[in-house]
Design a protein around this motif. Structure first.
Motif, short mmCIF file in Angstrom:
data_model
loop_
_atom_site.label_atom_id
_atom_site.label_comp_id
_atom_site.label_asym_id
_atom_site.label_seq_id
_atom_site.Cartn_x
_atom_site.Cartn_y
_atom_site.Cartn_z
N GLY A 241 -15.91 -93.16 -17.90
CA GLY A 241 -15.57 -94.44 -17.83
C GLY A 241 -16.04 -95.27 -18.75
N TYR A 242 -16.36 -96.33 -18.54
CA TYR A 242 -16.86 -97.47 -19.53
C TYR A 242 -18.09 -97.80 -18.95
CZ TYR A 242 -11.82 -98.34 -20.74
OH TYR A 242 -10.64 -98.41 -21.23
N SER A 243 -19.09 -98.13 -20.06
CA SER A 243 -20.47 -98.31 -19.70
C SER A 243 -20.48 -99.69 -19.04
CB SER A 243 -21.35 -98.50 -21.05
OG SER A 243 -20.53 -99.34 -21.99
N ASN A 244 -21.46 -99.70 -18.26
CA ASN A 244 -21.72 -100.94 -17.37
C ASN A 244 -20.70 -101.53 -16.51
OD1 ASN A 244 -24.39 -101.47 -18.96
ND2 ASN A 244 -22.98 -102.20 -20.63
N PHE A 245 -20.14 -100.52 -16.06
CA PHE A 245 -19.25 -100.87 -14.91
C PHE A 245 -19.70 -100.42 -13.57
CE2 PHE A 245 -14.39 -101.50 -16.19
CZ PHE A 245 -14.85 -102.27 -17.33
N ASP A 246 -18.90 -100.94 -12.49
CA ASP A 246 -19.44 -100.44 -11.19
C ASP A 246 -18.83 -99.11 -10.68
OD1 ASP A 246 -20.90 -102.71 -10.68
OD2 ASP A 246 -19.01 -103.90 -9.91
N ALA A 247 -17.67 -98.75 -11.37
CA ALA A 247 -16.96 -97.58 -10.99
C ALA A 247 -16.60 -96.83 -11.89
CB ALA A 247 -15.76 -97.87 -10.25
N TYR A 248 -16.57 -95.23 -11.73
CA TYR A 248 -16.21 -94.32 -12.74
C TYR A 248 -15.30 -93.25 -12.06
CZ TYR A 248 -19.90 -96.46 -15.50
OH TYR A 248 -20.56 -97.43 -16.09
N VAL A 249 -14.68 -92.33 -12.92
CA VAL A 249 -13.82 -91.41 -12.51
C VAL A 249 -14.86 -90.09 -12.02
CG1 VAL A 249 -11.92 -89.78 -13.05
CG2 VAL A 249 -11.73 -92.40 -13.41
N LEU A 250 -14.75 -89.42 -10.90
CA LEU A 250 -15.28 -88.21 -10.93
C LEU A 250 -14.52 -87.35 -10.38
CD1 LEU A 250 -17.89 -86.83 -10.42
CD2 LEU A 250 -18.32 -87.76 -8.16
N GLU A 251 -14.65 -86.37 -11.26
CA GLU A 251 -13.66 -84.96 -11.14
C GLU A 251 -14.35 -83.87 -11.06
OE1 GLU A 251 -9.62 -87.19 -13.10
OE2 GLU A 251 -11.04 -85.77 -14.43
N GLY A 252 -13.79 -82.61 -10.31
CA GLY A 252 -14.36 -81.47 -10.19
C GLY A 252 -13.36 -80.37 -10.19
N ALA A 253 -13.83 -78.82 -10.47
CA ALA A 253 -13.01 -78.09 -10.27
C ALA A 253 -13.51 -76.72 -10.27
CB ALA A 253 -11.96 -77.94 -11.65
N GLY A 254 -13.09 -75.62 -9.42
CA GLY A 254 -13.67 -74.60 -9.09
C GLY A 254 -12.96 -73.51 -8.22
N THR A 255 -13.63 -73.05 -7.44
CA THR A 255 -12.71 -71.85 -6.47
C THR A 255 -13.14 -72.14 -5.10
OG1 THR A 255 -13.25 -70.24 -8.25
CG2 THR A 255 -12.64 -69.63 -5.91
N ILE A 256 -11.93 -72.07 -4.17
CA ILE A 256 -12.12 -72.12 -2.72
C ILE A 256 -12.69 -70.99 -2.19
CG2 ILE A 256 -10.69 -72.38 -0.81
CD1 ILE A 256 -8.49 -73.50 -2.50
N VAL A 257 -13.66 -71.33 -1.49
CA VAL A 257 -14.59 -70.07 -1.09
C VAL A 257 -14.81 -69.90 0.40
CG1 VAL A 257 -15.91 -69.91 -3.17
CG2 VAL A 257 -16.82 -71.29 -1.32
N GLY A 258 -14.23 -70.83 1.38
CA GLY A 258 -14.32 -70.80 2.72
C GLY A 258 -13.72 -71.83 3.39
N GLY A 259 -13.98 -71.79 4.70
CA GLY A 259 -13.29 -72.76 5.61
C GLY A 259 -12.17 -72.09 6.46
N ASP B 152 -18.44 -95.21 -6.89
CA ASP B 152 -18.86 -96.56 -6.79
C ASP B 152 -20.48 -96.70 -6.77
OD1 ASP B 152 -16.05 -98.45 -6.91
OD2 ASP B 152 -15.83 -96.48 -5.61
N PHE B 153 -20.99 -97.28 -7.69
CA PHE B 153 -22.49 -97.56 -7.85
C PHE B 153 -22.46 -98.84 -6.93
CE2 PHE B 153 -22.57 -94.55 -11.33
CZ PHE B 153 -23.42 -93.87 -10.86
N LEU B 154 -23.17 -98.87 -5.87
CA LEU B 154 -23.51 -100.14 -5.15
C LEU B 154 -24.87 -100.70 -5.41
CD1 LEU B 154 -22.69 -98.30 -1.44
CD2 LEU B 154 -21.09 -99.30 -3.35
N ASP B 155 -24.74 -101.94 -5.92
CA ASP B 155 -25.85 -102.77 -6.25
C ASP B 155 -26.38 -102.28 -7.30
OD1 ASP B 155 -25.45 -104.52 -4.12
OD2 ASP B 155 -26.50 -103.31 -2.58
N ARG B 156 -25.72 -101.63 -8.51
CA ARG B 156 -26.38 -101.09 -9.58
C ARG B 156 -27.19 -102.00 -10.40
NH1 ARG B 156 -23.99 -102.46 -14.24
NH2 ARG B 156 -21.99 -103.59 -14.16
N PRO B 157 -28.18 -101.53 -11.02
CA PRO B 157 -29.04 -102.54 -11.59
C PRO B 157 -28.26 -102.95 -13.08
CG PRO B 157 -29.78 -100.32 -12.21
CD PRO B 157 -28.97 -100.20 -10.95
N ALA B 158 -28.79 -104.07 -13.70
CA ALA B 158 -27.92 -104.33 -14.87
C ALA B 158 -28.06 -103.22 -16.32
CB ALA B 158 -28.68 -105.54 -15.57
N GLY B 159 -27.12 -103.16 -16.71
CA GLY B 159 -26.94 -102.11 -17.78
C GLY B 159 -26.74 -100.75 -17.50
#
Length: 251
Positions: free
Chosen positions: A153-171, A191-198
């Protein structure tokens, strides 16, 4: 399904230098809003060691709310935790060991792009616990081994995209639908909650000697699917969505 596995292998083989994974979910979609009501800080920078993101198991969290077998088509089922309360339990263990910013795309330049993998040496990296009335009794419902994880994402933002990929192993859901060994993904916003400046600074590298403990909530979904090379329009929508989210928060 063999074709899906081949596509996954080719994408993961080139994912180390590609920030957006843009997961595509085919079905068996779980919706979640993850947090630790008790336990460790979710995001820790750990000095020069890899940054870690951890969501622990707790019956107090009630994070997983719905299950779509045929996503995005109905029906949709509520998810309960192991005690029968609405909201299943979500576990996640990932680490970020590198960065590949800046990433220049049609939606703009991303100056934060962290790369990583799953971090649970003792078992699956993503797990969902609970029950689904009419679909699964109490127990482990879904489990993924994550081969690649991306936060951008962009620096100094509260929110970022988080993605992942792999293999289904159970459930139970995976077992009943013959999905063990099939590709699985996760996607959403961290979403970073109450993140510090910067935080997060431009071109942040997780090998820097930074010592922070941060509260972070992860809202998204996981299911049977694969990451795909991002179309130009899709990346533009992702980046634009982050900008819109930031503007709403400022209001």
């Amino acid at each position: 399904m063999r074709t899906v596995a081949i596509v996954l292998g080719s994408v993961l083989g080139s994912a180390a230098l590609a920030a957006p994974l843009t997961p595509n979910i085919f079905g068996h979609d779980f919706n979640f809003g993850a947090f630790n009501s008790k336990g460790p800080f979710e995001y820790m920078t750990n000095g020069v060691a890899p940054d870690t993101l951890t969501y622990t198991m707790s019956s107090l969290d009630t994070e997983v709310t719905a299950y779509w077998p045929f996503w995005p088509a109905p029906p949709v089922f509520p998810v309960l935790n192991l005690g029968g309360v609405f909201g299943g339990d979500f576990e996640l263990y990932v680490e970020f060991s590198g960065q590949d910013a800046p990433y220049v795309g049609p939606g703009g330049t991303l100056d934060v792009s962290l790369t990583g993998t799953g971090a649970n040496a003792g078992g699956p990296d993503l797990m969902i616990w609970g029950s689904i009335p009419g679909a699964a009794p109490p127990g482990l419902l879904w489990a993924l081994e994550l081969d690649v994880v991306s936060l951008y994402g962009y620096s100094n933002f509260d929110a970022y995209v988080l993605e992942g990929a792999g293999t289904i192993v159970g459930g139970l859901i995976a077992e009943r639908n013959n999905l063990i060994g099939e590709p699985g993904v996760m996607r959403g916003h961290l979403d970073f909650l109450d993140r510090p400046a910067g935080w997060i600074p431009p071109l942040y590298d997780t090998t820097e000697d930074v010592q922070l403990q941060l509260r972070a909530a992860y809202s998204g979904e996981t299911g049977w699917g694969v990451p795909v090379p991002e179309p130009a329009t899709l990346l533009a929508l992702v980046v634009g969505g982050l900008g819109l989210l930031a503007r709403r928060r400022r209001r």
